[in-house]
Scaffold this motif. Structure first.
Motif, PDB file in Angstrom:
ATOM      1  N   ILE A  94       0.837  -1.206   0.000  1.00 46.27           N
ATOM      2  CA  ILE A  94       0.000   0.000   0.000  1.00 46.27           C
ATOM      3  C   ILE A  94       0.868   1.252   0.000  1.00 46.27           C
ATOM      4  O   ILE A  94       0.587   2.232  -0.700  1.00 46.27           O
ATOM      5  CB  ILE A  94      -0.953  -0.006   1.206  1.00 46.27           C
ATOM      6  CG1 ILE A  94      -1.988  -1.116   1.060  1.00 46.27           C
ATOM      7  CG2 ILE A  94      -1.645   1.347   1.343  1.00 46.27           C
ATOM      8  CD1 ILE A  94      -2.932  -1.241   2.241  1.00 46.27           C
ATOM      9  N   LYS A  95       1.920   1.199   0.779  1.00 42.56           N
ATOM     10  CA  LYS A  95       2.858   2.337   0.831  1.00 42.56           C
ATOM     11  C   LYS A  95       3.413   2.635  -0.561  1.00 42.56           C
ATOM     12  O   LYS A  95       3.537   3.804  -0.971  1.00 42.56           O
ATOM     13  CB  LYS A  95       3.992   2.014   1.808  1.00 42.56           C
ATOM     14  CG  LYS A  95       5.032   3.104   1.980  1.00 42.56           C
ATOM     15  CD  LYS A  95       6.094   2.642   2.974  1.00 42.56           C
ATOM     16  CE  LYS A  95       7.215   3.659   3.119  1.00 42.56           C
ATOM     17  NZ  LYS A  95       8.268   3.180   4.056  1.00 42.56           N
ATOM     18  N   LYS A  96       3.722   1.590  -1.305  1.00 40.27           N
ATOM     19  CA  LYS A  96       4.231   1.763  -2.665  1.00 40.27           C
ATOM     20  C   LYS A  96       3.141   2.315  -3.587  1.00 40.27           C
ATOM     21  O   LYS A  96       3.396   3.206  -4.404  1.00 40.27           O
ATOM     22  CB  LYS A  96       4.749   0.431  -3.198  1.00 40.27           C
ATOM     23  CG  LYS A  96       5.385   0.518  -4.573  1.00 40.27           C
ATOM     24  CD  LYS A  96       5.976  -0.822  -4.993  1.00 40.27           C
ATOM     25  CE  LYS A  96       6.622  -0.722  -6.367  1.00 40.27           C
ATOM     26  NZ  LYS A  96       7.218  -2.025  -6.780  1.00 40.27           N
ATOM     27  N   LEU A  97       1.928   1.793  -3.465  1.00 36.78           N
ATOM     28  CA  LEU A  97       0.819   2.302  -4.274  1.00 36.78           C
ATOM     29  C   LEU A  97       0.569   3.784  -3.991  1.00 36.78           C
ATOM     30  O   LEU A  97       0.226   4.550  -4.900  1.00 36.78           O
ATOM     31  CB  LEU A  97      -0.456   1.501  -3.982  1.00 36.78           C
ATOM     32  CG  LEU A  97      -0.640   0.172  -4.699  1.00 36.78           C
ATOM     33  CD1 LEU A  97      -1.844  -0.569  -4.128  1.00 36.78           C
ATOM     34  CD2 LEU A  97      -0.816   0.397  -6.203  1.00 36.78           C
ATOM     35  N   ALA A  98       0.719   4.172  -2.744  1.00 37.05           N
ATOM     36  CA  ALA A  98       0.452   5.550  -2.347  1.00 37.05           C
ATOM     37  C   ALA A  98       1.386   6.549  -3.016  1.00 37.05           C
ATOM     38  O   ALA A  98       1.100   7.752  -3.060  1.00 37.05           O
ATOM     39  CB  ALA A  98       0.535   5.688  -0.832  1.00 37.05           C
ATOM     40  N   GLU A  99       2.500   6.061  -3.534  1.00 39.99           N
ATOM     41  CA  GLU A  99       3.422   6.939  -4.267  1.00 39.99           C
ATOM     42  C   GLU A  99       2.878   7.290  -5.648  1.00 39.99           C
ATOM     43  O   GLU A  99       3.322   8.256  -6.268  1.00 39.99           O
ATOM     44  CB  GLU A  99       4.781   6.247  -4.408  1.00 39.99           C
ATOM     45  CG  GLU A  99       5.477   5.957  -3.079  1.00 39.99           C
ATOM     46  CD  GLU A  99       6.718   5.090  -3.265  1.00 39.99           C
ATOM     47  OE1 GLU A  99       6.992   4.707  -4.430  1.00 39.99           O
ATOM     48  OE2 GLU A  99       7.405   4.810  -2.262  1.00 39.99           O
ATOM     49  N   GLN A 100       1.895   6.493  -6.142  1.00 44.90           N
ATOM     50  CA  GLN A 100       1.395   6.676  -7.501  1.00 44.90           C
ATOM     51  C   GLN A 100      -0.070   7.116  -7.569  1.00 44.90           C
ATOM     52  O   GLN A 100      -0.472   7.799  -8.507  1.00 44.90           O
ATOM     53  CB  GLN A 100       1.528   5.357  -8.265  1.00 44.90           C
ATOM     54  CG  GLN A 100       2.899   4.692  -8.158  1.00 44.90           C
ATOM     55  CD  GLN A 100       2.816   3.202  -8.440  1.00 44.90           C
ATOM     56  OE1 GLN A 100       2.011   2.750  -9.244  1.00 44.90           O
ATOM     57  NE2 GLN A 100       3.647   2.414  -7.765  1.00 44.90           N
ATOM     58  N   ILE A 101      -0.876   6.700  -6.579  1.00 47.35           N
ATOM     59  CA  ILE A 101      -2.308   6.981  -6.627  1.00 47.35           C
ATOM     60  C   ILE A 101      -2.803   7.439  -5.262  1.00 47.35           C
ATOM     61  O   ILE A 101      -2.071   7.382  -4.271  1.00 47.35           O
ATOM     62  CB  ILE A 101      -3.109   5.727  -7.055  1.00 47.35           C
ATOM     63  CG1 ILE A 101      -2.993   4.636  -5.979  1.00 47.35           C
ATOM     64  CG2 ILE A 101      -2.639   5.211  -8.425  1.00 47.35           C
ATOM     65  CD1 ILE A 101      -3.915   3.465  -6.187  1.00 47.35           C
ATOM     66  N   ASN A 102      -4.055   7.884  -5.228  1.00 50.84           N
ATOM     67  CA  ASN A 102      -4.705   8.164  -3.956  1.00 50.84           C
ATOM     68  C   ASN A 102      -5.313   6.864  -3.441  1.00 50.84           C
ATOM     69  O   ASN A 102      -6.194   6.285  -4.083  1.00 50.84           O
ATOM     70  CB  ASN A 102      -5.813   9.208  -4.138  1.00 50.84           C
ATOM     71  CG  ASN A 102      -5.270  10.562  -4.528  1.00 50.84           C
ATOM     72  OD1 ASN A 102      -4.219  10.989  -4.042  1.00 50.84           O
ATOM     73  ND2 ASN A 102      -5.973  11.256  -5.405  1.00 50.84           N
ATOM     74  N   ILE A 103      -4.841   6.396  -2.313  1.00 50.23           N
ATOM     75  CA  ILE A 103      -5.339   5.136  -1.772  1.00 50.23           C
ATOM     76  C   ILE A 103      -5.557   5.262  -0.273  1.00 50.23           C
ATOM     77  O   ILE A 103      -4.769   5.887   0.439  1.00 50.23           O
ATOM     78  CB  ILE A 103      -4.376   3.966  -2.073  1.00 50.23           C
ATOM     79  CG1 ILE A 103      -5.003   2.640  -1.674  1.00 50.23           C
ATOM     80  CG2 ILE A 103      -3.003   4.166  -1.441  1.00 50.23           C
ATOM     81  CD1 ILE A 103      -4.327   1.426  -2.289  1.00 50.23           C
ATOM     82  N   CYS A 104      -6.664   4.704   0.183  1.00 50.79           N
ATOM     83  CA  CYS A 104      -6.959   4.682   1.612  1.00 50.79           C
ATOM     84  C   CYS A 104      -7.506   3.303   1.951  1.00 50.79           C
ATOM     85  O   CYS A 104      -7.881   2.527   1.061  1.00 50.79           O
ATOM     86  CB  CYS A 104      -7.935   5.788   1.998  1.00 50.79           C
ATOM     87  SG  CYS A 104      -9.436   5.843   0.998  1.00 50.79           S
ATOM     88  N   PHE A 105      -7.570   2.987   3.249  1.00 51.66           N
ATOM     89  CA  PHE A 105      -7.976   1.648   3.643  1.00 51.66           C
ATOM     90  C   PHE A 105      -8.550   1.683   5.044  1.00 51.66           C
ATOM     91  O   PHE A 105      -8.470   2.687   5.756  1.00 51.66           O
ATOM     92  CB  PHE A 105      -6.813   0.659   3.528  1.00 51.66           C
ATOM     93  CG  PHE A 105      -5.566   1.051   4.273  1.00 51.66           C
ATOM     94  CD1 PHE A 105      -5.281   0.491   5.505  1.00 51.66           C
ATOM     95  CD2 PHE A 105      -4.669   1.973   3.741  1.00 51.66           C
ATOM     96  CE1 PHE A 105      -4.117   0.837   6.198  1.00 51.66           C
ATOM     97  CE2 PHE A 105      -3.513   2.331   4.417  1.00 51.66           C
ATOM     98  CZ  PHE A 105      -3.241   1.765   5.654  1.00 51.66           C
ATOM     99  N   GLY A 106      -9.166   0.557   5.454  1.00 51.69           N
ATOM    100  CA  GLY A 106      -9.913   0.509   6.692  1.00 51.69           C
ATOM    101  C   GLY A 106      -9.098   0.089   7.905  1.00 51.69           C
ATOM    102  O   GLY A 106      -8.131  -0.674   7.799  1.00 51.69           O
TER     103      GLY A 106
END
Length: 368
Positions: A94-106
């Motif tokens: 998720i940390k890696k994805l957050a470098e490219q997109i807007n991502i949140c989680f529960g």
């Protein structure tokens, strides 16, 4: 080619019905002045996720990190994982994805915050989280207010976690006795969700998102209380037997499983070539979404799959038996489309009985 020329079993999607479903939910969200963030675990197809985006979705919802990764590859840039994420391996992804997109989680536990805080140390931006509120489904989510306040204080003390909002899932509306009961369950769940949002605001948290979900209340067109900012319906795009039973109509059923009659051992028994491995063995036993058997034969009123083996569907119906021959193909509307989508590598989009596109189910099997 005509859909009857497709080898079986195969997952079919009626393009006309699909588009009607997309337009309905888009108009509903706009009319109720909420954002639309559909749950793509229903179909696991980036192609359909992009169609949802084109029909007004401001982002998408997924259930797993693997689904988020696939959707991001296909250009979906705003993703919410409506699930608690536990384990440093997943959090690193998720940390890696957050470098490219807007991502949140529960999240719903201080344990989550402590683990996230450790993994996101040194990240360019904080982890974006939503707290899940348990609203009657008896699944995950915060139940007691004291635990909620302790969790909020844990987030406040964290260096690397930022609270974006709260979310809930009123999945128990599937078991509502009737429309009125569905409304009562929906309103109770939504009122509880808004109450917890206000608790956070009273503690000086900026709650940007108040997200609610599950398809039944939205198919009924219920009004959405002020304060809710987004909805997360999933099944609406393809529908299935249980949802069709809820609204007492199969007109919204876009998905079906094409199967071939392979045997007629008696004058009432018919065997087709799709079983639990292509249809699942799921059924719903309570409330307005209750199903009969293990799927409805699309072309025949009152004909249902009586039972399933791994690779066989068993149908008992004398009139149906006399109407079909070995080698004929029929379509089955599954009871629950979400797990069915995960069983196929691709789906066939059809219009006026002709195949117009093969759709890659790219997030199939992405369970981690």
């Amino acid at each position: 080619m005509n859909y009857q020329d497709i080898d079986t079993p195969a997952l079919l999607i009626d393009e006309t019905v699909l588009n009607r479903n997309l337009e309905y939910m888009s108009a509903y969200a706009k009319n109720k002045n909420v954002k639309l963030r559909p749950h793509t675990k229903t179909h696991k197809m980036p192609y359909l996720a992009m169609k949802q985006r084109d029909h007004g979705a401001t982002g998408i919802t997924v259930a797993k990190v693997g689904e988020a990764e696939i959707m991001a590859v296909y250009g979906l840039k705003d993703i919410f994982i409506a699930n608690q994420i536990v384990g440093k391996q997943k959090l690193e992804r998720i940390k890696k994805l957050a470098e490219q997109i807007n991502i949140c989680f529960g999240v719903d536990s201080i344990h989550h915050i402590e683990e996230i805080d450790e993994v996101f140390e040194g990240a360019d931006k904080k982890a974006q989280v939503l707290i899940e509120i348990e609203v009657g489904e008896e699944r995950s989510g915060i139940i007691e207010e004291i635990d909620y306040k302790l969790l909020l204080n844990s987030i406040r003390a964290s260096k690397n976690v930022e609270l974006k909002g709260i979310f809930s899932h009123d999945g128990h509306t599937y078991k509502a006795v009737d429309k009125d009961d569905c409304y009562d369950l929906f309103m109770t769940a939504t009122t509880r969700t808004l109450h917890f949002a206000n608790i956070a605001r009273d503690m000086d948290f900026d709650i940007e998102t108040v997200s609610i979900g599950s398809t039944p209340p939205f198919m009924f067109g219920f009004d959405i209380p002020e304060g809710v900012t987004e909805i997360r319906p999933g099944t609406y795009i393809l529908m299935d037997g249980s949802q069709s039973n809820a609204i007492n109509s199969y007109d919204h059923s876009a998905a079906s499983v094409l199967t071939t009659v392979i045997s007629k051992p008696t004058d009432e028994r018919v065997i087709t070539d799709v079983g639990a491995k292509g249809l699942t063995a799921q059924s719903r036993s309570k409330g307005l979404t209750a199903t009969e058997g293990f799927g409805k034969i699309k072309e025949y009123d009152g004909v249902y799959v009586y039972g399933v083996f791994d690779e066989h569907a068993i149908i008992y119906n004398r009139a149906f038996n006399q109407s079909v021959n070995i080698g004929d193909k029929v379509r089955i509307i599954p009871n629950h489309i979400c797990p069915v989508s995960n069983l196929y590598h691709k789906a066939y989009l059809i219009n006026n009985d002709e195949v117009v596109k093969e759709i890659d189910i790219a997030a199939q099997g992405k369970l981690q």
